[in-house]
Design a protein around this motif. Structure first.
Motif: not given
Length: 232
Positions: A57-83
């Motif tokens: 939600x915070x990244x909707x209007x972000x214009x600078x972040x190019x790299x975001x490392x999210x590996x090995x977290x406790x996301x399910x398919x539901x979590x990945x779908x928001x991205x």
């Protein structure tokens, strides 16, 4: 964070336990229009789907972040779908696709991306105007052709420039050229006597088209419509 580190460009929090409060602090940084953060490493930070929602939600209007490392977290398919929704997907409307994040290029994961449709590769160009056009045509070509017909063609053509020579931009140009071919192939009106001169009555009014397609569930403000028209 932005208050005390206004020039922060990279932040590595790998292997740090991050809960809701920390996620909200990071979200505040990502929403700040003066933020320069381009790389954020959140590898193995024990984050769950709620954290994914906060960050996306915070990244909707972000214009600078190019790299975001999210590996090995406790996301399910539901979590990945928001991205997936953040970057745009096949279920997005034209407006959602246009206003999606065109900056984020990497999530620092591999296997997880096989679970959902994450078109990160579509953002790999510095020409964000062309990126936006490519996404809209890629996901909504049929809808646009049904309303605009051949009038869609010059709008795609204006986004095919030569100012960037990098390989990522070249792939984007090939995508747009492919879209042009598809438009020509699927538009019989192209072979009729259709005027495409600039300033003619056949010029494309995106706001009018969007209104006819009844894609808005909520009313857009005039500024948003102006931005859409200017970009496309």
């Amino acid at each position: 964070i932005q208050r005390y580190c206004p020039h922060l460009e990279e932040l590595n929090l790998q292997d740090t336990t991050i809960g809701h409060r920390s996620c909200k602090a990071l979200a505040s940084l990502l929403r700040d229009p003066s933020s320069r953060l381009s790389s954020l490493d959140l590898w193995r930070c024990s984050m769950n789907d709620d954290c994914a929602l906060i960050l996306a939600d915070a990244l909707k209007d972000n214009k600078t972040l190019q790299f975001l490392s999210l590996g090995r977290n406790d996301f399910t398919v539901k979590g990945w779908k928001v991205f997936s929704a953040l970057l745009c997907n096949k279920s997005s409307t034209i407006v959602e696709t246009f206003t999606s994040n065109h900056t984020l290029e990497c999530l620092g994961v591999s296997d997880e991306l096989l679970l959902v449709d994450l078109p990160l590769g579509l953002n790999l160009s510095d020409d964000k105007r062309a990126v936006a056009m490519n996404k809209v045509v890629k996901f909504h070509q049929g809808e646009l052709l049904s309303i605009m017909g051949v009038k869609l063609l010059p709008n795609v053509m204006t986004c095919i420039g030569t100012k960037q020579k990098d390989s990522c931009h070249e792939r984007l140009r090939r995508d747009l050229l492919s879209a042009m071919f598809s438009i020509v192939r699927n538009t019989p009106a192209l072979f009729q006597n259709v005027s495409l001169n600039e300033g003619s009555q056949d010029s494309f009014d995106l706001a009018d088209v969007l209104g006819k397609m009844k894609l808005f569930r909520t009313e857009l403000d005039e500024g948003t419509i102006a931005d859409l028209t200017e970009t496309l």
